[in-house]
Design an enzyme around this catalytic site. Structure first.
Site, PDB file in Angstrom:
ATOM      1  N   VAL A   4       0.863  -1.186   0.000  1.00  0.00           N
ATOM      2  CA  VAL A   4       0.000   0.000   0.000  1.00  0.00           C
ATOM      3  C   VAL A   4       0.898   1.233   0.000  1.00  0.00           C
ATOM      4  CG1 VAL A   4      -1.847   1.233   1.189  1.00  0.00           C
ATOM      5  CG2 VAL A   4      -1.744  -1.281   1.298  1.00  0.00           C
ATOM      6  N   PHE A   7       1.424   4.188   3.176  1.00  0.00           N
ATOM      7  CA  PHE A   7       0.628   3.672   4.278  1.00  0.00           C
ATOM      8  C   PHE A   7       0.998   4.317   5.610  1.00  0.00           C
ATOM      9  CE2 PHE A   7      -0.546   0.519   7.529  1.00  0.00           C
ATOM     10  CZ  PHE A   7      -1.920   0.511   7.304  1.00  0.00           C
ATOM     11  N   GLY A  47       3.482  -5.402   7.598  1.00  0.00           N
ATOM     12  CA  GLY A  47       2.664  -4.222   7.841  1.00  0.00           C
ATOM     13  C   GLY A  47       1.619  -3.921   6.804  1.00  0.00           C
ATOM     14  N   GLU A  48       2.018  -3.406   5.665  1.00  0.00           N
ATOM     15  CA  GLU A  48       1.066  -3.013   4.626  1.00  0.00           C
ATOM     16  C   GLU A  48       1.285  -3.810   3.354  1.00  0.00           C
ATOM     17  OE1 GLU A  48       4.555  -0.952   3.045  1.00  0.00           O
ATOM     18  OE2 GLU A  48       3.915  -1.400   5.066  1.00  0.00           O
ATOM     19  N   GLU A  49       1.893  -4.962   3.477  1.00  0.00           N
ATOM     20  CA  GLU A  49       2.174  -5.773   2.300  1.00  0.00           C
ATOM     21  C   GLU A  49       1.344  -7.048   2.293  1.00  0.00           C
ATOM     22  OE1 GLU A  49       6.780  -4.356   1.593  1.00  0.00           O
ATOM     23  OE2 GLU A  49       6.420  -6.326   2.455  1.00  0.00           O
TER      24      GLU A  49
END
Length: 155
Positions: A4, A7, A47-49
């Site tokens: 993302v 993020f 995290g955002e992956e």
């Protein structure tokens, strides 16, 4: 590998609760997109992956799926708290061409392609250079039952 874009700024500006809502919305969008045309598996990887596995998929088809996912995420109606923010993702593609592929190496290739896309301006799909020069053969079927993460071998 899907990341993302920006993020940390979402979390810092609108809070972790809003960040969690964004992750859920993106995961749901990806899941719906995969279910329709290409059977695949999506999972959060840090995290955002997210990692998306597309068994028995040609490289060109994987790239089309990634571009479709990227488009669908950019079309998401962003939460009311973020009216001026458009969500985007950067996607790194890696693939295997034989059943002796190493899962850790495959993830590393996808991660390197993802970060090349982020360094190149974000909101893009990048195919790993290690894959881009290969003939377009089907990606090997990734069967989680045939390998454990500790072995580092898939296939």
């Amino acid at each position: 590998m899907t990341g993302v874009d920006h993020f940390k700024a979402i979390n810092d500006t609108w809070g972790h609760r809003q960040g969690d809502s964004v992750l859920k919305a993106i995961a749901e969008t990806c899941r719906h997109s995969l279910r329709r045309r290409h059977p695949g598996v999506i999972g959060r990887f840090g995290g955002e992956e997210f990692i998306v596995a597309l068994p028995d998929t040609h490289l060109k088809d994987a790239q089309m799926v990634a571009e479709r996912l990227q488009q669908k995420v950019s079309e998401l109606a962003v939460m009311e708290a973020m009216p001026e923010h458009r969500l985007t993702v950067t996607i790194g593609i890696a693939g295997v061409f034989n059943e002796e592929a190493d899962l850790d190496a495959l993830i590393h290739q996808a991660d390197q392609a993802l970060y090349a896309g982020k360094h190149g301006g974000r909101n893009r799909v990048v195919v790993s250079q290690e894959v881009g020069d290969q003939p377009q053969l089907p990606l090997a079927h990734l069967d989680p039952g045939r390998s454990s993460p500790s072995s580092g071998r898939y296939g």
